[in-house]
Design a protein around this motif. Structure first.
Motif, PDB file in Angstrom:
ATOM      1  N   THR A 104       0.836  -1.206   0.000  1.00  0.00           N
ATOM      2  CA  THR A 104       0.000   0.000   0.000  1.00  0.00           C
ATOM      3  C   THR A 104       0.871   1.256   0.000  1.00  0.00           C
ATOM      4  OG1 THR A 104      -1.702  -1.196   1.220  1.00  0.00           O
ATOM      5  CG2 THR A 104      -1.822   1.213   1.299  1.00  0.00           C
ATOM      6  N   HIS A 105       1.921   1.224   0.808  1.00  0.00           N
ATOM      7  CA  HIS A 105       2.862   2.344   0.900  1.00  0.00           C
ATOM      8  C   HIS A 105       3.538   2.601  -0.458  1.00  0.00           C
ATOM      9  CE1 HIS A 105       6.309   4.695   2.333  1.00  0.00           C
ATOM     10  NE2 HIS A 105       7.103   3.794   1.789  1.00  0.00           N
ATOM     11  N   HIS A 106       4.027   1.548  -1.097  1.00  0.00           N
ATOM     12  CA  HIS A 106       4.713   1.717  -2.386  1.00  0.00           C
ATOM     13  C   HIS A 106       3.745   2.226  -3.469  1.00  0.00           C
ATOM     14  CE1 HIS A 106       8.548   0.265  -1.159  1.00  0.00           C
ATOM     15  NE2 HIS A 106       8.141  -0.958  -0.875  1.00  0.00           N
ATOM     16  N   LEU A 107       2.526   1.691  -3.467  1.00  0.00           N
ATOM     17  CA  LEU A 107       1.543   2.118  -4.472  1.00  0.00           C
ATOM     18  C   LEU A 107       1.165   3.582  -4.276  1.00  0.00           C
ATOM     19  CD1 LEU A 107      -0.704  -1.091  -4.613  1.00  0.00           C
ATOM     20  CD2 LEU A 107       0.866  -0.270  -6.398  1.00  0.00           C
ATOM     21  N   LYS A 108       1.115   4.006  -3.010  1.00  0.00           N
ATOM     22  CA  LYS A 108       0.786   5.413  -2.711  1.00  0.00           C
ATOM     23  C   LYS A 108       1.882   6.348  -3.253  1.00  0.00           C
ATOM     24  CE  LYS A 108      -0.504   8.322   1.246  1.00  0.00           C
ATOM     25  NZ  LYS A 108       0.460   9.048   2.067  1.00  0.00           N
ATOM     26  N   ILE A 109       3.130   5.975  -3.039  1.00  0.00           N
ATOM     27  CA  ILE A 109       4.238   6.815  -3.532  1.00  0.00           C
ATOM     28  C   ILE A 109       4.176   6.929  -5.062  1.00  0.00           C
ATOM     29  CG2 ILE A 109       6.761   6.903  -3.806  1.00  0.00           C
ATOM     30  CD1 ILE A 109       6.954   5.891  -0.910  1.00  0.00           C
ATOM     31  N   LEU A 110       3.927   5.805  -5.729  1.00  0.00           N
ATOM     32  CA  LEU A 110       3.835   5.817  -7.199  1.00  0.00           C
ATOM     33  C   LEU A 110       2.633   6.640  -7.668  1.00  0.00           C
ATOM     34  CD1 LEU A 110       4.758   2.070  -7.785  1.00  0.00           C
ATOM     35  CD2 LEU A 110       6.061   4.019  -8.680  1.00  0.00           C
ATOM     36  N   ARG A 111       1.520   6.523  -6.961  1.00  0.00           N
ATOM     37  CA  ARG A 111       0.310   7.268  -7.325  1.00  0.00           C
ATOM     38  C   ARG A 111       0.501   8.768  -7.126  1.00  0.00           C
ATOM     39  NH1 ARG A 111      -3.423   8.694  -3.820  1.00  0.00           N
ATOM     40  NH2 ARG A 111      -2.967   7.008  -2.349  1.00  0.00           N
ATOM     41  N   GLU A 112       1.042   9.150  -5.970  1.00  0.00           N
ATOM     42  CA  GLU A 112       1.179  10.582  -5.666  1.00  0.00           C
ATOM     43  C   GLU A 112       2.214  11.264  -6.559  1.00  0.00           C
ATOM     44  OE1 GLU A 112       1.619  10.838  -1.395  1.00  0.00           O
ATOM     45  OE2 GLU A 112      -0.556  10.620  -1.107  1.00  0.00           O
ATOM     46  N   ALA A 113       3.147  10.476  -7.106  1.00  0.00           N
ATOM     47  CA  ALA A 113       4.135  11.035  -8.038  1.00  0.00           C
ATOM     48  C   ALA A 113       3.575  11.132  -9.448  1.00  0.00           C
ATOM     49  CB  ALA A 113       5.393  10.165  -8.039  1.00  0.00           C
ATOM     50  N   GLY A 114       2.395  10.525  -9.676  1.00  0.00           N
ATOM     51  CA  GLY A 114       1.800  10.558 -11.013  1.00  0.00           C
ATOM     52  C   GLY A 114       2.212   9.397 -11.896  1.00  0.00           C
ATOM     53  N   VAL A 115       2.838   8.383 -11.304  1.00  0.00           N
ATOM     54  CA  VAL A 115       3.304   7.244 -12.113  1.00  0.00           C
ATOM     55  C   VAL A 115       2.173   6.257 -12.365  1.00  0.00           C
ATOM     56  CG1 VAL A 115       4.933   5.293 -12.192  1.00  0.00           C
ATOM     57  CG2 VAL A 115       5.693   7.515 -11.319  1.00  0.00           C
ATOM     58  N   LEU A 116       1.287   6.093 -11.377  1.00  0.00           N
ATOM     59  CA  LEU A 116       0.171   5.178 -11.621  1.00  0.00           C
ATOM     60  C   LEU A 116      -1.158   5.764 -11.184  1.00  0.00           C
ATOM     61  CD1 LEU A 116      -0.718   3.688  -8.781  1.00  0.00           C
ATOM     62  CD2 LEU A 116       1.157   2.152  -9.306  1.00  0.00           C
ATOM     63  N   ARG A 117      -2.206   5.150 -11.675  1.00  0.00           N
ATOM     64  CA  ARG A 117      -3.573   5.572 -11.381  1.00  0.00           C
ATOM     65  C   ARG A 117      -4.295   4.415 -10.704  1.00  0.00           C
ATOM     66  NH1 ARG A 117      -6.228   9.781 -12.996  1.00  0.00           N
ATOM     67  NH2 ARG A 117      -4.881  10.349 -14.743  1.00  0.00           N
ATOM     68  N   VAL A 118      -5.139   4.743  -9.727  1.00  0.00           N
ATOM     69  CA  VAL A 118      -5.956   3.733  -9.054  1.00  0.00           C
ATOM     70  C   VAL A 118      -7.407   3.950  -9.450  1.00  0.00           C
ATOM     71  CG1 VAL A 118      -6.628   2.723  -6.847  1.00  0.00           C
ATOM     72  CG2 VAL A 118      -4.397   3.797  -7.079  1.00  0.00           C
ATOM     73  N   ARG A 119      -8.075   2.884  -9.802  1.00  0.00           N
ATOM     74  CA  ARG A 119      -9.495   2.936 -10.151  1.00  0.00           C
ATOM     75  C   ARG A 119     -10.225   1.989  -9.217  1.00  0.00           C
ATOM     76  NH1 ARG A 119     -12.818  -0.149 -13.288  1.00  0.00           N
ATOM     77  NH2 ARG A 119     -11.152  -1.596 -13.871  1.00  0.00           N
ATOM     78  N   SER A 120     -11.245   2.519  -8.518  1.00  0.00           N
ATOM     79  CA  SER A 120     -12.037   1.672  -7.624  1.00  0.00           C
ATOM     80  C   SER A 120     -13.181   1.051  -8.400  1.00  0.00           C
ATOM     81  CB  SER A 120     -12.657   2.501  -6.490  1.00  0.00           C
ATOM     82  OG  SER A 120     -11.652   3.104  -5.724  1.00  0.00           O
ATOM     83  N   GLU A 121     -13.436  -0.203  -8.140  1.00  0.00           N
ATOM     84  CA  GLU A 121     -14.610  -0.863  -8.732  1.00  0.00           C
ATOM     85  C   GLU A 121     -15.164  -1.775  -7.657  1.00  0.00           C
ATOM     86  OE1 GLU A 121     -14.288  -2.236 -12.928  1.00  0.00           O
ATOM     87  OE2 GLU A 121     -15.146  -4.089 -12.124  1.00  0.00           O
ATOM     88  N   GLY A 122     -16.307  -1.371  -7.090  1.00  0.00           N
ATOM     89  CA  GLY A 122     -16.835  -2.113  -5.951  1.00  0.00           C
ATOM     90  C   GLY A 122     -15.840  -2.012  -4.803  1.00  0.00           C
ATOM     91  N   THR A 123     -15.450  -3.134  -4.265  1.00  0.00           N
ATOM     92  CA  THR A 123     -14.512  -3.125  -3.132  1.00  0.00           C
ATOM     93  C   THR A 123     -13.062  -3.289  -3.598  1.00  0.00           C
ATOM     94  OG1 THR A 123     -14.753  -5.517  -2.911  1.00  0.00           O
ATOM     95  CG2 THR A 123     -16.220  -4.143  -1.575  1.00  0.00           C
ATOM     96  N   ARG A 124     -12.868  -3.363  -4.900  1.00  0.00           N
ATOM     97  CA  ARG A 124     -11.512  -3.598  -5.396  1.00  0.00           C
ATOM     98  C   ARG A 124     -10.904  -2.336  -5.992  1.00  0.00           C
ATOM     99  NH1 ARG A 124     -10.122  -9.211  -7.899  1.00  0.00           N
ATOM    100  NH2 ARG A 124      -9.651  -9.972  -5.833  1.00  0.00           N
ATOM    101  N   CYS A 125      -9.574  -2.254  -5.916  1.00  0.00           N
ATOM    102  CA  CYS A 125      -8.852  -1.116  -6.491  1.00  0.00           C
ATOM    103  C   CYS A 125      -7.873  -1.643  -7.517  1.00  0.00           C
ATOM    104  CB  CYS A 125      -8.079  -0.371  -5.412  1.00  0.00           C
ATOM    105  SG  CYS A 125      -9.165   0.472  -4.282  1.00  0.00           S
ATOM    106  N   TYR A 126      -7.955  -1.097  -8.704  1.00  0.00           N
ATOM    107  CA  TYR A 126      -7.085  -1.535  -9.790  1.00  0.00           C
ATOM    108  C   TYR A 126      -6.036  -0.461 -10.107  1.00  0.00           C
ATOM    109  CZ  TYR A 126     -10.512  -5.184 -10.434  1.00  0.00           C
ATOM    110  OH  TYR A 126     -11.336  -6.262 -10.236  1.00  0.00           O
TER     111      TYR A 126
END
Lengths: 111, 111
Positions: free
Chosen positions: B54-76
């Motif tokens: 979760t920590h690594h994905l947050k760093i990548l997301r906040e830097a603009g490297v990746l995007r998270v999409r919620s669908e129901g209870t899952r995050c892609y």
């Protein structure tokens, strides 16, 4: 004469190089040295505090991005262009091109 | 549904992107997503603790490297390939090529 640690070319690691390049001041240092010049911390520093500049140069050196050469009481910093090209062909050039796109330079490193 | 912060494309900064890529686990995540796939943290995680992932994905997301999409209870999670190419043409491709050279992959991120 003080001896500085420099990793062997084969020991230069991608995460370490990218970390060394992940700071606006250090990107500015690399831009300033990208013409192949050798510069002292003082040449590079501008208004940056000496201790801050020493810290940034150490991170770049320990990651294998730059080399320090002592001559008398002075220390000259230069990029390890050939070693980096050997390890990660095209990487430094690409980072410099991205840095140029956003106008990074030593005179304008505080962002 | 939880909302995640993603920087606008113009706000993606070079030092932040390079910092996000300066860790072997995060390089492995980017390698795994570089085929354009969407993956959950669980798909990406392997033996990595959930909180660490979760920590690594947050760093990548906040830097603009990746995007998270919620669908129901899952995050892609997926890479922002077009946005990164728009901001820093060729940079991600170059980092992926350097990563491939050293064999970075999700199965082998601990170094």
């Amino acid at each position: 004469m003080r001896r500085y640690f420099h990793p062997e070319t084969d020991d230069i690691r991608l995460p370490g190089v990218l970390f060394a390049l992940s700071d606006a001041t250090r990107i500015g240092i690399v831009v300033a040295l990208s013409d192949g010049s050798e510069r002292t911390a003082g040449d590079l520093g501008g208004d940056i505090a000496k201790s801050t500049m020493t810290h940034h140069l150490k991170i770049l050196r320990e990651a294998g991005v730059l080399r320090v050469r002592s001559e008398g009481t002075r220390c000259y910093n230069s990029l390890r262009l050939d070693d980096l090209e050997d390890r990660f062909p095209g990487l430094l050039k690409q980072v410099l091109s991205s840095a140029a796109r956003d106008g990074y330079a030593m005179a304008d490193t505080h962002r």
